[in-house]
Each structure stands twice: as structure tokens, then as C-alpha cells.
Design a protein around this motif. Structure first.
Motif, PDB file in Angstrom:
ATOM      1  N   ASP A 144       0.831  -1.211   0.000  1.00 44.60           N
ATOM      2  CA  ASP A 144       0.000   0.000   0.000  1.00 44.60           C
ATOM      3  C   ASP A 144       0.863   1.257   0.000  1.00 44.60           C
ATOM      4  OD1 ASP A 144      -2.352  -1.435  -0.043  1.00 44.60           O
ATOM      5  OD2 ASP A 144      -2.634  -1.374   2.140  1.00 44.60           O
ATOM      6  N   LEU A 145       1.914   1.269   0.811  1.00 43.42           N
ATOM      7  CA  LEU A 145       2.773   2.443   0.878  1.00 43.42           C
ATOM      8  C   LEU A 145       3.475   2.690  -0.456  1.00 43.42           C
ATOM      9  CD1 LEU A 145       4.431   1.972   4.391  1.00 43.42           C
ATOM     10  CD2 LEU A 145       2.777   3.729   3.732  1.00 43.42           C
ATOM     11  N   ALA A 146       3.974   1.629  -1.083  1.00 41.43           N
ATOM     12  CA  ALA A 146       4.677   1.790  -2.356  1.00 41.43           C
ATOM     13  C   ALA A 146       3.749   2.338  -3.434  1.00 41.43           C
ATOM     14  CB  ALA A 146       5.283   0.464  -2.795  1.00 41.43           C
ATOM     15  N   ARG A 147       2.524   1.878  -3.449  1.00 43.23           N
ATOM     16  CA  ARG A 147       1.558   2.435  -4.420  1.00 43.23           C
ATOM     17  C   ARG A 147       1.290   3.905  -4.133  1.00 43.23           C
ATOM     18  NH1 ARG A 147      -0.504  -3.007  -4.145  1.00 43.23           N
ATOM     19  NH2 ARG A 147      -1.667  -2.525  -2.249  1.00 43.23           N
ATOM     20  N   GLN A 148       1.197   4.235  -2.846  1.00 45.51           N
ATOM     21  CA  GLN A 148       0.990   5.632  -2.466  1.00 45.51           C
ATOM     22  C   GLN A 148       2.176   6.487  -2.892  1.00 45.51           C
ATOM     23  OE1 GLN A 148       0.212   6.209   1.732  1.00 45.51           O
ATOM     24  NE2 GLN A 148       1.088   8.262   1.704  1.00 45.51           N
ATOM     25  N   TRP A 149       3.388   6.009  -2.653  1.00 45.12           N
ATOM     26  CA  TRP A 149       4.586   6.767  -3.034  1.00 45.12           C
ATOM     27  C   TRP A 149       4.686   6.919  -4.554  1.00 45.12           C
ATOM     28  CZ3 TRP A 149       7.898   3.177   0.554  1.00 45.12           C
ATOM     29  CH2 TRP A 149       7.605   3.485   1.893  1.00 45.12           C
ATOM     30  N   ALA A 150       4.302   5.872  -5.283  1.00 48.16           N
ATOM     31  CA  ALA A 150       4.321   5.951  -6.746  1.00 48.16           C
ATOM     32  C   ALA A 150       3.321   6.975  -7.249  1.00 48.16           C
ATOM     33  CB  ALA A 150       4.033   4.574  -7.345  1.00 48.16           C
ATOM     34  N   THR A 151       2.156   7.026  -6.598  1.00 50.54           N
ATOM     35  CA  THR A 151       1.136   8.011  -6.989  1.00 50.54           C
ATOM     36  C   THR A 151       1.623   9.429  -6.718  1.00 50.54           C
ATOM     37  OG1 THR A 151      -0.650   6.434  -6.566  1.00 50.54           O
ATOM     38  CG2 THR A 151      -1.225   8.773  -6.572  1.00 50.54           C
ATOM     39  N   GLU A 152       2.275   9.630  -5.572  1.00 51.99           N
ATOM     40  CA  GLU A 152       2.814  10.955  -5.250  1.00 51.99           C
ATOM     41  C   GLU A 152       3.871  11.377  -6.271  1.00 51.99           C
ATOM     42  OE1 GLU A 152       4.249  10.396  -1.310  1.00 51.99           O
ATOM     43  OE2 GLU A 152       2.250  10.442  -0.387  1.00 51.99           O
ATOM     44  N   TRP A 153       4.712  10.442  -6.658  1.00 56.32           N
ATOM     45  CA  TRP A 153       5.760  10.744  -7.639  1.00 56.32           C
ATOM     46  C   TRP A 153       5.135  11.130  -8.982  1.00 56.32           C
ATOM     47  CZ3 TRP A 153      11.204   9.830  -6.665  1.00 56.32           C
ATOM     48  CH2 TRP A 153      12.033  10.131  -7.745  1.00 56.32           C
ATOM     49  N   ALA A 154       4.123  10.364  -9.394  1.00 54.60           N
ATOM     50  CA  ALA A 154       3.483  10.642 -10.680  1.00 54.60           C
ATOM     51  C   ALA A 154       2.751  11.980 -10.664  1.00 54.60           C
ATOM     52  CB  ALA A 154       2.512   9.515 -11.028  1.00 54.60           C
ATOM     53  N   GLY A 155       2.215  12.370  -9.492  1.00 58.55           N
ATOM     54  CA  GLY A 155       1.465  13.614  -9.402  1.00 58.55           C
ATOM     55  C   GLY A 155       2.350  14.849  -9.439  1.00 58.55           C
ATOM     56  N   ASP A 156       3.577  14.735  -8.990  1.00 58.89           N
ATOM     57  CA  ASP A 156       4.505  15.878  -8.982  1.00 58.89           C
ATOM     58  C   ASP A 156       5.923  15.354  -9.179  1.00 58.89           C
ATOM     59  OD1 ASP A 156       5.843  18.257  -8.650  1.00 58.89           O
ATOM     60  OD2 ASP A 156       5.506  18.390  -6.483  1.00 58.89           O
ATOM     61  N   PRO A 157       6.259  14.930 -10.398  1.00 61.65           N
ATOM     62  CA  PRO A 157       7.561  14.289 -10.614  1.00 61.65           C
ATOM     63  C   PRO A 157       8.744  15.162 -10.214  1.00 61.65           C
ATOM     64  CG  PRO A 157       6.120  13.961 -12.504  1.00 61.65           C
ATOM     65  CD  PRO A 157       5.442  14.949 -11.615  1.00 61.65           C
ATOM     66  N   GLU A 158       8.735  16.421 -10.579  1.00 60.07           N
ATOM     67  CA  GLU A 158       9.893  17.268 -10.296  1.00 60.07           C
ATOM     68  C   GLU A 158      10.041  17.540  -8.811  1.00 60.07           C
ATOM     69  OE1 GLU A 158      12.302  18.073 -12.339  1.00 60.07           O
ATOM     70  OE2 GLU A 158      11.234  16.834 -13.795  1.00 60.07           O
ATOM     71  N   LEU A 200      12.829  -8.926   1.665  1.00 64.86           N
ATOM     72  CA  LEU A 200      11.368  -8.914   1.637  1.00 64.86           C
ATOM     73  C   LEU A 200      10.834  -7.522   1.319  1.00 64.86           C
ATOM     74  CD1 LEU A 200      10.655 -11.155   4.756  1.00 64.86           C
ATOM     75  CD2 LEU A 200      10.176 -11.746   2.370  1.00 64.86           C
ATOM     76  N   ALA A 201      11.454  -6.508   1.908  1.00 62.04           N
ATOM     77  CA  ALA A 201      11.018  -5.137   1.669  1.00 62.04           C
ATOM     78  C   ALA A 201      11.226  -4.737   0.218  1.00 62.04           C
ATOM     79  CB  ALA A 201      11.777  -4.180   2.596  1.00 62.04           C
ATOM     80  N   ASP A 202      12.390  -5.061  -0.308  1.00 63.33           N
ATOM     81  CA  ASP A 202      12.699  -4.712  -1.690  1.00 63.33           C
ATOM     82  C   ASP A 202      11.729  -5.378  -2.654  1.00 63.33           C
ATOM     83  OD1 ASP A 202      14.798  -3.438  -3.536  1.00 63.33           O
ATOM     84  OD2 ASP A 202      14.691  -5.486  -4.294  1.00 63.33           O
ATOM     85  N   THR A 203      11.454  -6.654  -2.437  1.00 73.12           N
ATOM     86  CA  THR A 203      10.551  -7.392  -3.325  1.00 73.12           C
ATOM     87  C   THR A 203       9.136  -6.829  -3.266  1.00 73.12           C
ATOM     88  OG1 THR A 203      11.858  -9.414  -3.108  1.00 73.12           O
ATOM     89  CG2 THR A 203       9.576  -9.661  -3.818  1.00 73.12           C
ATOM     90  N   ALA A 204       8.645  -6.598  -2.048  1.00 75.96           N
ATOM     91  CA  ALA A 204       7.271  -6.104  -1.900  1.00 75.96           C
ATOM     92  C   ALA A 204       7.104  -4.724  -2.518  1.00 75.96           C
ATOM     93  CB  ALA A 204       6.894  -6.065  -0.415  1.00 75.96           C
ATOM     94  N   ALA A 205       8.060  -3.830  -2.264  1.00 79.17           N
ATOM     95  CA  ALA A 205       7.949  -2.467  -2.794  1.00 79.17           C
ATOM     96  C   ALA A 205       8.111  -2.453  -4.303  1.00 79.17           C
ATOM     97  CB  ALA A 205       8.995  -1.572  -2.138  1.00 79.17           C
ATOM     98  N   ALA A 206       9.056  -3.231  -4.823  1.00 79.62           N
ATOM     99  CA  ALA A 206       9.291  -3.251  -6.267  1.00 79.62           C
ATOM    100  C   ALA A 206       8.071  -3.752  -7.012  1.00 79.62           C
ATOM    101  CB  ALA A 206      10.503  -4.120  -6.587  1.00 79.62           C
ATOM    102  N   ALA A 218      11.673   6.495 -10.228  1.00 85.89           N
ATOM    103  CA  ALA A 218      10.775   6.416  -9.074  1.00 85.89           C
ATOM    104  C   ALA A 218      10.877   5.047  -8.409  1.00 85.89           C
ATOM    105  CB  ALA A 218       9.339   6.686  -9.511  1.00 85.89           C
ATOM    106  N   LEU A 219      10.983   4.004  -9.222  1.00 88.23           N
ATOM    107  CA  LEU A 219      11.067   2.653  -8.678  1.00 88.23           C
ATOM    108  C   LEU A 219      12.307   2.493  -7.799  1.00 88.23           C
ATOM    109  CD1 LEU A 219      10.045  -0.269  -8.577  1.00 88.23           C
ATOM    110  CD2 LEU A 219      11.323  -0.701 -10.689  1.00 88.23           C
ATOM    111  N   ALA A 220      13.447   2.999  -8.258  1.00 89.85           N
ATOM    112  CA  ALA A 220      14.667   2.900  -7.467  1.00 89.85           C
ATOM    113  C   ALA A 220      14.530   3.638  -6.147  1.00 89.85           C
ATOM    114  CB  ALA A 220      15.849   3.450  -8.266  1.00 89.85           C
ATOM    115  N   ALA A 221      13.929   4.822  -6.175  1.00 88.36           N
ATOM    116  CA  ALA A 221      13.760   5.609  -4.957  1.00 88.36           C
ATOM    117  C   ALA A 221      12.811   4.913  -3.981  1.00 88.36           C
ATOM    118  CB  ALA A 221      13.236   6.996  -5.308  1.00 88.36           C
TER     119      ALA A 221
END
Length: 265
Positions: A144-158, A200-206, A218-221
Motif C-alpha cells: 500500500d505504501l509503495a503504491r501511495q509513493w508511486a502516486t505521489e511521484w506521478a502527481g509531482d515528478p519534479e 522482503l522489503a525490496d521485493t514487496a515495494a518493487a 521512481a522505482l529505485a527511490a
């Protein structure tokens, strides 16, 4: 009055089906490739019972894939020898008869025997150390957190890129993950737990960030943030003294980013 010594507890980990994994994974792969069956014992079938090793090796050499019962007194190191990693089941056992140890600075928490009593099953989260329950809770939050972070990145990439770049620079400059978390885990005998939690963290977030359409940057971050978060949870009680250490712990938990993750008590 002198304080009494804490009783030593011996732990063994098994696969989810209750069977003991090999003591040497490379030998197990070799003999399996030759078509040989690797002997094992199912601890779940022997609770409260004394169990003899089915085919003991030479004391205390690893001359067979399953040479002896291998116990730990520091459960945070248990995952170092589990061939498939998490999940596991964890057992409290009692070594019986002659016991041995390889010696050396890094093996005082190991013990070998050819006979044990299976006392009881215990909470599997202990394989990560004292904060295993909180660490697993954090890992469960990561999709859930990774999806949230990805959405935040997409909403304001710079803007998000700048925020993460500043945080990443501080993580690198302070060596929060590769020094602080790693060495504190080593000193507190949670090194294997930290390594497993990191994977486990890396796999779940990726997986979650990729499914959410995160671009490579964004994925690396997001993967680094997830790894730091879990390390901060696992080592929360070991990186704590003084203002500077607390700032390191804060970095691991996401200080400086827009949406710090909650810290389970």
C-alpha cells in the motif's frame, strides 16, 4: 543480591511444513541433483518428544546435507541458513547428549547435537529479533505504501524527485543503511534477520510500485525507501542514543519525505 543468569533458549527453524531444512544447502543441491533423497525430520510430529538424528554425520563436520541438529541461541540469526528464506516456523528445542560448536567469534550462538527434545512451537517473528513483529507489520504495509509513493511521484515528478534526492543524499552521506543499520544488527545478532527483511522489503515495494506504473527512477527511490523503513523498524531499539543517532533513525524511517510511515509500537 546477584542477578540470576537468564536461561538459555535454543531455537530451530523449519520450513512451513515443519520439516528441518539441510544444514548445508550446496551439498543438498548436489545430492539432489544425483537423485538422492535428503533425510529430514518433521518437528511438528514430535512436540514433547525426544528425536534422534536420522543419519548423523561426523561430529561436528558438515559432511552431509543434513549432518546434525543445528540450533541457535540468538533467533535473529536463524534465517542465515534457511534455503528458501521466509516464511518459516520456529521451535524451542532442548539439546540432549553430546553437543558441539565450530568455535570462532561468529558462532557462539550456534550449537549442534544429534539428539533433541522438541519443547514447543513459538512465534516465527522472533527469527527477526526483538522487533520482529513490528518489522513484519511494516513489510505488510509496504504494498500500500509503495503504491501511495508511486502516486505521489506521478502527481509531482519534479518536486518529488527533489525531495527524494535530498533525502537520498543524507542517507548516503550518513551511511544510515549500510553502516548504522548493518553494524548495529551485527552487534545485536540480528544480521540474518536484517538481510531477510531487506530482501522482503525490496521485493514487496518493487512489485507494488511496478504494478502502479512507476518509472525506473521512481522505482529505485521507492525500493530504497522501503529498505530503509524496514531497517529502521528492525533496529529501532538499537539506533537510539543521542540526538545524532536519533536523526539517523529518523532518516531510515523517512524523515525529510512528505509522508513519513507510521512506527508500530
Amino acid at each position: 543480591m546477584a542477578r540470576s543468569a537468564r536461561p538459555v533458549v535454543h531455537y530451530m527453524a523449519t520450513r512451513p511444513d515443519g520439516t528441518v531444512p539441510p544444514t548445508d544447502n550446496s551439498l543438498a543441491r548436489y545430492y539432489s541433483g544425483l537423485g538422492e533423497t535428503i533425510p529430514t525430520v518433521n518437528l511438528a510430529d514430535h512436540i514433547g518428544q525426544i528425536v534422534d538424528h536420522p543419519s548423523p554425520g561426523q561430529k561436528w563436520y558438515t559432511d552431509k546435507p543434513f549432518s546434525y541438529f543445528h540450533m541457535y541461541t540468538r533467533p535473529g540469526e536463524i534465517l542465515e541458513r534457511i534455503e528458501e528464506g521466509w516464511p518459516i516456523r520456529l521451535w524451542i528445542v532442548e539439546p540432549l547428549g553430546e553437543t558441539g560448536n565450530w568455535g570462532g567469534d561468529y558462532y557462539p550462538y550456534w550449537l549442534m547435537s544429534q539428539q533433541i527434545r522438541v519443547v514447543e512451537e513459538t512465534d516465527a517473528w522472533k527469527a527477526f529479533g526483538h522487533r520482529g513483529a513490528q518489522t513484519l507489520a511494516a513489510i505488510a504495509q509496504l504494498p500500500d505504501l509503495a503504491r501511495q509513493w508511486a502516486t505521489e511521484w506521478a502527481g509531482d515528478p519534479e518536486g518529488t524527485r527533489r525531495t527524494y534526492a535530498a533525502w537520498n543524499e543524507r542517507v548516503d552521506d550518513t551511511h544510515a543503511l549500510d553502516w548504522w543499520a548493518h553494524y548495529r544488527a551485527q552487534y545485536s545478532r540480528r544480521e540474518a534477520g536484517l538481510k531477510a527483511a531487506d530482501q522482503l522489503a525490496d521485493t514487496a515495494a518493487a512489485q507494488a510500485a511496478t504494478d502502479a506504473g512507476a518509472d525506473p527512477e521512481a522505482l529505485a527511490a521507492i525500493r530504497l525507501r522501503a529498505r530503509c523503513l524496514v531497517a529502521g523498524q528492525l533496529m529501532f531499539d538499537r539506533i537510539r542514543n543521542g540526538e545524532y543517532e536519533q536523526s539517523i533513525r529518523g532518516l531510515l524511517l523517512g524523515a525529510g519525505l512528505d509522508t513519513p510511515a507510521p512506527v508500530p509500537a
